[in-house]
Design a protein around this motif. Sequence first.
Motif, short mmCIF file in Angstrom:
data_model
loop_
_atom_site.label_atom_id
_atom_site.label_comp_id
_atom_site.label_asym_id
_atom_site.label_seq_id
_atom_site.Cartn_x
_atom_site.Cartn_y
_atom_site.Cartn_z
N VAL A 120 0.82 -1.21 0.00
CA VAL A 120 0.00 0.00 0.00
C VAL A 120 0.86 1.27 0.00
CG1 VAL A 120 -1.78 -1.24 1.28
CG2 VAL A 120 -0.18 0.19 2.53
N ASP A 121 0.20 2.38 -0.28
CA ASP A 121 0.74 3.74 -0.26
C ASP A 121 1.55 4.02 -1.52
OD1 ASP A 121 1.14 6.31 0.72
OD2 ASP A 121 1.68 5.62 2.71
N ARG A 122 2.05 5.26 -1.62
CA ARG A 122 2.86 5.64 -2.77
C ARG A 122 4.24 4.99 -2.70
NH1 ARG A 122 0.46 10.68 -4.76
NH2 ARG A 122 -1.00 11.52 -3.22
N LEU A 123 4.94 5.04 -3.82
CA LEU A 123 6.24 4.38 -3.92
C LEU A 123 7.21 4.83 -2.83
CD1 LEU A 123 8.27 2.56 -5.42
CD2 LEU A 123 8.79 4.53 -6.89
N ASP A 124 7.28 6.13 -2.56
CA ASP A 124 8.29 6.63 -1.62
C ASP A 124 7.96 6.31 -0.16
OD1 ASP A 124 6.18 8.35 -1.29
OD2 ASP A 124 7.28 10.18 -1.77
N SER A 125 6.77 5.79 0.10
CA SER A 125 6.40 5.39 1.47
C SER A 125 5.69 4.04 1.50
CB SER A 125 5.51 6.46 2.11
OG SER A 125 4.41 6.77 1.30
N LEU A 126 5.96 3.22 0.49
CA LEU A 126 5.26 1.94 0.35
C LEU A 126 5.52 1.05 1.55
CD1 LEU A 126 4.80 -0.13 -2.83
CD2 LEU A 126 5.63 -1.28 -0.79
N GLU A 127 4.47 0.35 1.98
CA GLU A 127 4.60 -0.59 3.09
C GLU A 127 3.68 -1.78 2.87
OE1 GLU A 127 2.87 0.37 6.88
OE2 GLU A 127 1.78 2.06 6.01
N LEU A 128 3.95 -2.85 3.60
CA LEU A 128 3.10 -4.03 3.59
C LEU A 128 2.12 -3.95 4.75
CD1 LEU A 128 5.81 -6.74 2.82
CD2 LEU A 128 4.06 -5.87 1.24
N LEU A 129 0.85 -4.15 4.43
CA LEU A 129 -0.24 -4.08 5.40
C LEU A 129 -0.89 -5.45 5.49
CD1 LEU A 129 -2.22 -2.35 7.21
CD2 LEU A 129 -3.56 -2.03 5.10
N GLY A 130 -0.82 -6.09 6.64
CA GLY A 130 -1.41 -7.41 6.83
C GLY A 130 -2.80 -7.33 7.43
N VAL A 131 -3.75 -8.07 6.84
CA VAL A 131 -5.14 -8.06 7.29
C VAL A 131 -5.63 -9.50 7.44
CG1 VAL A 131 -7.50 -7.33 6.76
CG2 VAL A 131 -5.57 -5.87 6.12
N ARG A 132 -6.24 -9.79 8.58
CA ARG A 132 -6.85 -11.11 8.76
C ARG A 132 -8.13 -11.18 7.93
NH1 ARG A 132 -7.15 -14.77 13.30
NH2 ARG A 132 -5.90 -13.30 14.50
N ASP A 133 -8.30 -12.26 7.17
CA ASP A 133 -9.49 -12.42 6.34
C ASP A 133 -10.60 -13.17 7.08
OD1 ASP A 133 -8.19 -11.07 4.33
OD2 ASP A 133 -7.54 -12.88 3.30
N PHE A 134 -10.42 -14.48 7.25
CA PHE A 134 -11.46 -15.29 7.86
C PHE A 134 -10.87 -16.64 8.28
CE2 PHE A 134 -11.71 -15.21 3.23
CZ PHE A 134 -11.40 -16.52 2.91
N TYR A 135 -11.67 -17.41 9.00
CA TYR A 135 -11.25 -18.74 9.44
C TYR A 135 -11.72 -19.80 8.44
CZ TYR A 135 -9.97 -16.93 14.04
OH TYR A 135 -9.36 -16.24 15.06
N ALA A 136 -10.94 -20.84 8.27
CA ALA A 136 -11.36 -21.96 7.45
C ALA A 136 -12.63 -22.57 8.05
CB ALA A 136 -10.26 -23.02 7.38
N GLY A 137 -13.61 -22.87 7.21
CA GLY A 137 -14.82 -23.53 7.68
C GLY A 137 -15.91 -22.60 8.14
N ASP A 138 -15.74 -21.27 7.98
CA ASP A 138 -16.82 -20.34 8.32
C ASP A 138 -18.07 -20.68 7.50
OD1 ASP A 138 -15.30 -19.03 10.15
OD2 ASP A 138 -15.00 -17.21 8.97
N GLU A 139 -19.24 -20.53 8.10
CA GLU A 139 -20.48 -20.88 7.43
C GLU A 139 -21.12 -19.66 6.76
OE1 GLU A 139 -23.08 -22.84 10.14
OE2 GLU A 139 -21.75 -24.57 10.42
N PHE A 140 -21.89 -19.93 5.70
CA PHE A 140 -22.60 -18.90 4.96
C PHE A 140 -24.10 -19.10 5.08
CE2 PHE A 140 -18.48 -18.76 3.04
CZ PHE A 140 -18.32 -17.48 2.52
N LYS A 141 -24.83 -17.99 5.03
CA LYS A 141 -26.27 -18.08 4.87
C LYS A 141 -26.57 -18.57 3.45
CE LYS A 141 -27.56 -14.22 7.91
NZ LYS A 141 -28.25 -12.89 7.95
N GLU A 142 -27.71 -19.25 3.29
CA GLU A 142 -28.07 -19.75 1.97
C GLU A 142 -28.26 -18.58 1.00
OE1 GLU A 142 -31.42 -22.68 -0.11
OE2 GLU A 142 -31.55 -22.18 2.03
N ASN A 143 -27.71 -18.74 -0.21
CA ASN A 143 -27.79 -17.71 -1.26
C ASN A 143 -27.21 -16.37 -0.82
OD1 ASN A 143 -29.08 -19.44 -3.13
ND2 ASN A 143 -31.06 -19.03 -2.19
N HIS A 144 -26.13 -16.42 -0.06
CA HIS A 144 -25.45 -15.20 0.38
C HIS A 144 -23.94 -15.33 0.14
CE1 HIS A 144 -29.18 -14.16 2.40
NE2 HIS A 144 -28.68 -12.97 2.70
N ALA A 145 -23.31 -14.19 -0.07
CA ALA A 145 -21.85 -14.07 -0.07
C ALA A 145 -21.47 -13.15 1.09
CB ALA A 145 -21.36 -13.51 -1.40
N LYS A 146 -20.16 -13.04 1.33
CA LYS A 146 -19.67 -12.14 2.38
C LYS A 146 -18.77 -11.08 1.73
CE LYS A 146 -19.85 -15.54 6.17
NZ LYS A 146 -20.84 -14.85 7.01
#
Length: 244
Positions: A120-146
């Motif tokens: 992320v960010d511009r070239l002169d201040s670029l950095e790596l930003l880590g974000v947690r997404d989700f856990y394996a096996g999370d359940e979904f409502k029928e006919n829904h996305a997250k």
Amino acid sequence: MNISNLLLKNLRYKHIYAFVAASFVLLLSACLKDDNADNGSIPATLVSIVHASPDAGDLIVGIDGSRANNQSFNLGNRIVYLPFFPGGHQFQVNRASDNKMLDIKNWNLEGSVYYTIFAVDRLDSLELLGVRDFYAGDEFKENHAKVRFINLCPDSVSFDLKVNTIDTLLASNKKFKQNSQFGDIIADDKTSYNVQILDHATNRQLAVEEFKPVAGRYYTIMAGGLMDPKTEAQKLRVFVLKHD
């Protein structure tokens, strides 16, 4: 660390590495599918990488000293999930044109958790930003996305995320490098959306993109680029990232 030179030095072993890497992926994938503490398996952690720097150009990504991308990696590009053993891992990003290191980070990753790392960010201040997404096996409502939203526009004001057929905002008042949590959204054959990035203060529409989600999938809606770009390619726009 010179990632490119390291790979060139080891090029003669590429067939051996390919076999080992394939076996490693199969082993870790099997661990995720059979995550049972009683059988002694180790649940994998999975990591994807997204290029979100509007002016950095082509980048090289390294993980634990090995190159993660073999093709060009530019704004909006994504490296799909790679499996690793849980624990500490080192992530590095270099500029492809001269192999200059731009950032290096160490993260301790949990098993059975998916992560995305954004450049992320511009070239002169670029950095790596880590974000947690989700856990394996999370359940979904029928006919829904997250769906979630992340603001990765370096010169941004606070952004809202809205879709045309839903009265409430999907995300509100997100500043640079802030993200919302995943929320449920209807996803069926008849449903598509116009996803709109709004200026939080004025409610002015800044960018829009059509979005047709698939049920049972995760998506990140990313605001990327610049509000005051120098080129058309750097212009603020909506990126729809499917987590696969």
